[in-house]
Motif scaffolding. Structure first.
Motif, PDB file in Angstrom:
ATOM      1  N   GLU A  59       0.830  -1.212   0.000  1.00  0.00           N
ATOM      2  CA  GLU A  59       0.000   0.000   0.000  1.00  0.00           C
ATOM      3  C   GLU A  59       0.861   1.257   0.000  1.00  0.00           C
ATOM      4  OE1 GLU A  59      -3.452   2.008  -0.432  1.00  0.00           O
ATOM      5  OE2 GLU A  59      -3.261  -0.185  -0.368  1.00  0.00           O
ATOM      6  N   LEU A  60       1.961   1.230   0.734  1.00  0.00           N
ATOM      7  CA  LEU A  60       2.867   2.381   0.795  1.00  0.00           C
ATOM      8  C   LEU A  60       3.421   2.702  -0.585  1.00  0.00           C
ATOM      9  CD1 LEU A  60       4.416   4.229   2.988  1.00  0.00           C
ATOM     10  CD2 LEU A  60       6.318   2.644   2.594  1.00  0.00           C
ATOM     11  N   CYS A  61       3.871   1.679  -1.298  1.00  0.00           N
ATOM     12  CA  CYS A  61       4.473   1.904  -2.609  1.00  0.00           C
ATOM     13  C   CYS A  61       3.423   2.290  -3.644  1.00  0.00           C
ATOM     14  CB  CYS A  61       5.237   0.658  -3.045  1.00  0.00           C
ATOM     15  SG  CYS A  61       6.687   0.324  -2.001  1.00  0.00           S
ATOM     16  N   LYS A  62       2.236   1.721  -3.520  1.00  0.00           N
ATOM     17  CA  LYS A  62       1.135   2.128  -4.395  1.00  0.00           C
ATOM     18  C   LYS A  62       0.807   3.602  -4.190  1.00  0.00           C
ATOM     19  CE  LYS A  62      -3.741   1.092  -5.363  1.00  0.00           C
ATOM     20  NZ  LYS A  62      -4.896   0.238  -4.989  1.00  0.00           N
ATOM     21  N   THR A  63       0.770   4.015  -2.927  1.00  0.00           N
ATOM     22  CA  THR A  63       0.480   5.416  -2.607  1.00  0.00           C
ATOM     23  C   THR A  63       1.576   6.336  -3.131  1.00  0.00           C
ATOM     24  OG1 THR A  63      -0.706   4.715  -0.613  1.00  0.00           O
ATOM     25  CG2 THR A  63      -0.009   7.019  -0.711  1.00  0.00           C
ATOM     26  N   ALA A  64       2.829   5.883  -3.018  1.00  0.00           N
ATOM     27  CA  ALA A  64       3.971   6.685  -3.483  1.00  0.00           C
ATOM     28  C   ALA A  64       4.158   6.620  -4.989  1.00  0.00           C
ATOM     29  CB  ALA A  64       5.240   6.216  -2.784  1.00  0.00           C
ATOM     30  N   LYS A  65       3.425   5.706  -5.659  1.00  0.00           N
ATOM     31  CA  LYS A  65       3.523   5.515  -7.105  1.00  0.00           C
ATOM     32  C   LYS A  65       4.930   5.106  -7.533  1.00  0.00           C
ATOM     33  CE  LYS A  65      -0.377   8.494  -8.368  1.00  0.00           C
ATOM     34  NZ  LYS A  65      -0.917   8.635  -6.988  1.00  0.00           N
ATOM     35  N   ILE A  66       5.489   4.176  -6.753  1.00  0.00           N
ATOM     36  CA  ILE A  66       6.769   3.574  -7.121  1.00  0.00           C
ATOM     37  C   ILE A  66       6.615   2.057  -7.112  1.00  0.00           C
ATOM     38  CG2 ILE A  66       8.260   5.461  -6.333  1.00  0.00           C
ATOM     39  CD1 ILE A  66       8.685   3.979  -3.731  1.00  0.00           C
ATOM     40  N   GLU A  67       7.424   1.387  -7.906  1.00  0.00           N
ATOM     41  CA  GLU A  67       7.404  -0.070  -7.938  1.00  0.00           C
ATOM     42  C   GLU A  67       8.286  -0.601  -6.810  1.00  0.00           C
ATOM     43  OE1 GLU A  67       8.588  -3.835 -10.849  1.00  0.00           O
ATOM     44  OE2 GLU A  67       8.777  -1.770 -11.577  1.00  0.00           O
ATOM     45  N   CYS A  68       7.801  -1.577  -6.076  1.00  0.00           N
ATOM     46  CA  CYS A  68       8.578  -2.162  -4.989  1.00  0.00           C
ATOM     47  C   CYS A  68       8.691  -3.670  -5.159  1.00  0.00           C
ATOM     48  CB  CYS A  68       7.929  -1.867  -3.633  1.00  0.00           C
ATOM     49  SG  CYS A  68       8.164  -0.167  -3.069  1.00  0.00           S
ATOM     50  N   GLU A  69       9.874  -4.178  -4.934  1.00  0.00           N
ATOM     51  CA  GLU A  69      10.114  -5.615  -4.847  1.00  0.00           C
ATOM     52  C   GLU A  69      10.378  -5.937  -3.383  1.00  0.00           C
ATOM     53  OE1 GLU A  69      13.184  -9.114  -6.419  1.00  0.00           O
ATOM     54  OE2 GLU A  69      13.481  -7.027  -7.015  1.00  0.00           O
ATOM     55  N   ILE A  70       9.661  -6.891  -2.832  1.00  0.00           N
ATOM     56  CA  ILE A  70       9.820  -7.261  -1.431  1.00  0.00           C
ATOM     57  C   ILE A  70      10.595  -8.565  -1.354  1.00  0.00           C
ATOM     58  CG2 ILE A  70       8.656  -7.675   0.757  1.00  0.00           C
ATOM     59  CD1 ILE A  70       6.177  -6.311  -0.411  1.00  0.00           C
ATOM     60  N   VAL A  71      11.680  -8.569  -0.582  1.00  0.00           N
ATOM     61  CA  VAL A  71      12.530  -9.745  -0.461  1.00  0.00           C
ATOM     62  C   VAL A  71      12.671 -10.140   1.000  1.00  0.00           C
ATOM     63  CG1 VAL A  71      13.813  -9.171  -2.564  1.00  0.00           C
ATOM     64  CG2 VAL A  71      14.673  -8.384  -0.339  1.00  0.00           C
ATOM     65  N   ALA A  72      12.978 -11.379   1.240  1.00  0.00           N
ATOM     66  CA  ALA A  72      13.197 -11.874   2.603  1.00  0.00           C
ATOM     67  C   ALA A  72      14.680 -11.830   2.943  1.00  0.00           C
ATOM     68  CB  ALA A  72      12.679 -13.299   2.735  1.00  0.00           C
ATOM     69  N   ASN A  73      14.969 -11.486   4.181  1.00  0.00           N
ATOM     70  CA  ASN A  73      16.357 -11.430   4.642  1.00  0.00           C
ATOM     71  C   ASN A  73      16.403 -11.786   6.119  1.00  0.00           C
ATOM     72  OD1 ASN A  73      19.114 -10.296   3.577  1.00  0.00           O
ATOM     73  ND2 ASN A  73      18.968  -9.576   5.679  1.00  0.00           N
ATOM     74  N   ASP A  74      17.428 -12.527   6.540  1.00  0.00           N
ATOM     75  CA  ASP A  74      17.576 -12.870   7.949  1.00  0.00           C
ATOM     76  C   ASP A  74      17.700 -11.605   8.790  1.00  0.00           C
ATOM     77  OD1 ASP A  74      17.479 -15.530   7.336  1.00  0.00           O
ATOM     78  OD2 ASP A  74      19.650 -15.847   7.448  1.00  0.00           O
ATOM     79  N   TRP A  75      17.106 -11.644   9.971  1.00  0.00           N
ATOM     80  CA  TRP A  75      17.095 -10.473  10.840  1.00  0.00           C
ATOM     81  C   TRP A  75      18.505  -9.977  11.144  1.00  0.00           C
ATOM     82  CZ3 TRP A  75      14.004  -6.768  12.283  1.00  0.00           C
ATOM     83  CH2 TRP A  75      14.346  -5.990  13.384  1.00  0.00           C
ATOM     84  N   ASP A  76      19.417 -10.881  11.466  1.00  0.00           N
ATOM     85  CA  ASP A  76      20.768 -10.470  11.843  1.00  0.00           C
ATOM     86  C   ASP A  76      21.481  -9.706  10.726  1.00  0.00           C
ATOM     87  OD1 ASP A  76      20.391 -11.683  14.248  1.00  0.00           O
ATOM     88  OD2 ASP A  76      21.714 -13.388  13.882  1.00  0.00           O
ATOM     89  N   GLY A  77      21.076  -9.943   9.491  1.00  0.00           N
ATOM     90  CA  GLY A  77      21.756  -9.314   8.357  1.00  0.00           C
ATOM     91  C   GLY A  77      21.048  -8.109   7.790  1.00  0.00           C
TER      92      GLY A  77
END
Length: 265
Positions: A59-77
Motif C-alpha cells: 500500500e505504501l508503494c502504491k500510494t507513493a507511485k513507485i514499484e517495490c520488490e519485497i525480499v526476505a532477509n535474515d534479521w541479523d543481516g
C-alpha cells in the motif's frame, strides 16, 4: 492497472543488482522484510511473503507511485545488507533506536506496540512498573528472546544474573517455550497476542503488563534507509502521511490487529 509489487523469497533474491539499479530516480525500490515474525511478516505454505509489513509495503508503494520488490532477509543481516546495497529499505518492525541511528536512518514511525512477556497460564511477571525496572522479577527463570532485538537488549542490560537464551527467530523461541526449555519469552505484543490466540498458544498467555521504555525500545518501528537516501525517506514519509489520512492504514491495522492501535498519535 500497473503491477506495483513483486514479492520474492530469500531463495530468489538477486538483491544486489536490483537495489543498485533502483537508486537513480526511485522508480523501483527493493524492500527487505524478515518473513519470520508473524503476523507482521511471514512465509505461507507456498513460500510467499505475507503479513502486515508486506501489505503495508504494498500500500505504501502504491500510494507513493513507485514499484517495490519485497525480499526476505535474515534479521541479523538486515542493517549490513542495507548498507551493502543489497536492498534499499527495511520494513520489518525495526525499532528506531539511537544505536541503530548511528549507522542508518529511519522514516517516521509506522507502528508502535509495547513489549510483553508470554508464559504458561497462571504465571505472573512484573519486570517493569511505574518507570522502573524490577530487578528480581525474573530470578530463577530461563527467558527466551530473539537476538539482535530491542527485547534482547532490555533483558541483557537489566537482568545479568538471569539465564537468557537467544534465538534466530521468535518462532523458535516460542517452540522452546512450548517444549519447556524456557519459562517465558519477551517480544512485541502484536506478534505474541496473535500467537496466544492461536492453537499453538493454548495454555499460554500474556503474563506481564505491556511496557515500552524508550531507552530500550526507541520511538516505534520505522522504515530503515541508508543515511544518504534522504529523498527516499521523504517519499516514504509523504506516502505514510497520506495512508494515515485516507484510512488505508487504519484498514490494514484492523485487518491484522482488531484490538491494537499500531499508530497511536
Amino acid at each position: 492497472m500497473k503491477n506495483w509489487i513483486k514479492v520474492a523469497t530469500a531463495a530468489a533474491l538477486g538483491m544486489a543488482m536490483s537495489a543498485s539499479a533502483a537508486h537513480a530516480a526511485w522508480e523501483k525500490v527493493v524492500v527487505a522484510t524478515e518473513g519470520a515474525y508473524p503476523p507482521f511478516n511471514m512465509v505461507d505454505e507456498n513460500g510467499k511473503l505475507i503479513g502486515f509489513d508486506v501489505d503495508f509495503t504494498v500500500e505504501l508503494c502504491k500510494t507513493a507511485k513507485i514499484e517495490c520488490e519485497i525480499v526476505a532477509n535474515d534479521w541479523d543481516g538486515m542493517i549490513p545488507g542495507l548498507l551493502a546495497k543489497k536492498f534499499d529499505a527495511i520494513i520489518a518492525q525495526m525499532s528506531i533506536t539511537e544505536e541503530r541511528k548511528r549507522s542508518i536512518d529511519f522514516s517516521d514511525y509506522y507502528s508502535n506496540t509495547p513489549a510483553v512477556f508470554v508464559g504458561k497460564d497462571g504465571m505472573s511477571i512484573t519486570a517493569y512498573k511505574d518507570g522502573e525496572v524490577i530487578e528480581d522479577a525474573l530470578d530463577g527463570m530461563v527467558v527466551g528472546v530473539q537476538r539482535s532485538t530491542t527485547h534482547a537488549n532490555f533483558l541483557e542490560d537489566n537482568y545479568p544474573n538471569v539465564e537468557i537464551r537467544m534465538y534466530d527467530t521468535q518462532d523458535n523461541a516460542l517452540l522452546d517455550l512450548t517444549s519447556g526449555r524456557v519459562d517465558a519469552t519477551l517480544a512485541d505484543s502484536g506478534t505474541l497476542e496473535a500467537w496466544v490466540n492461536s492453537d499453538a498458544g493454548k495454555g499460554y498467555g500474556m503474563v506481564s503488563n505491556q511496557f515500552a521504555p524508550s531507552e530500550w525500545f526507541g520511538e516505534g518501528a520505522g522504515i530503515g534507509i541508508r543515511k544518504e537516501d534522504q529523498d527516499l525517506k521523504e517519499i516514504f514519509n509523504k506516502a505514510l502521511a497520506e495512508m494515515l489520512a485516507n484510512g488505508s492504514y487504519d484498514a490494514l491495522n484492523k485487518k491484522y490487529f482488531p484490538t491494537i492501535n499500531l499508530h497511536p498519535n
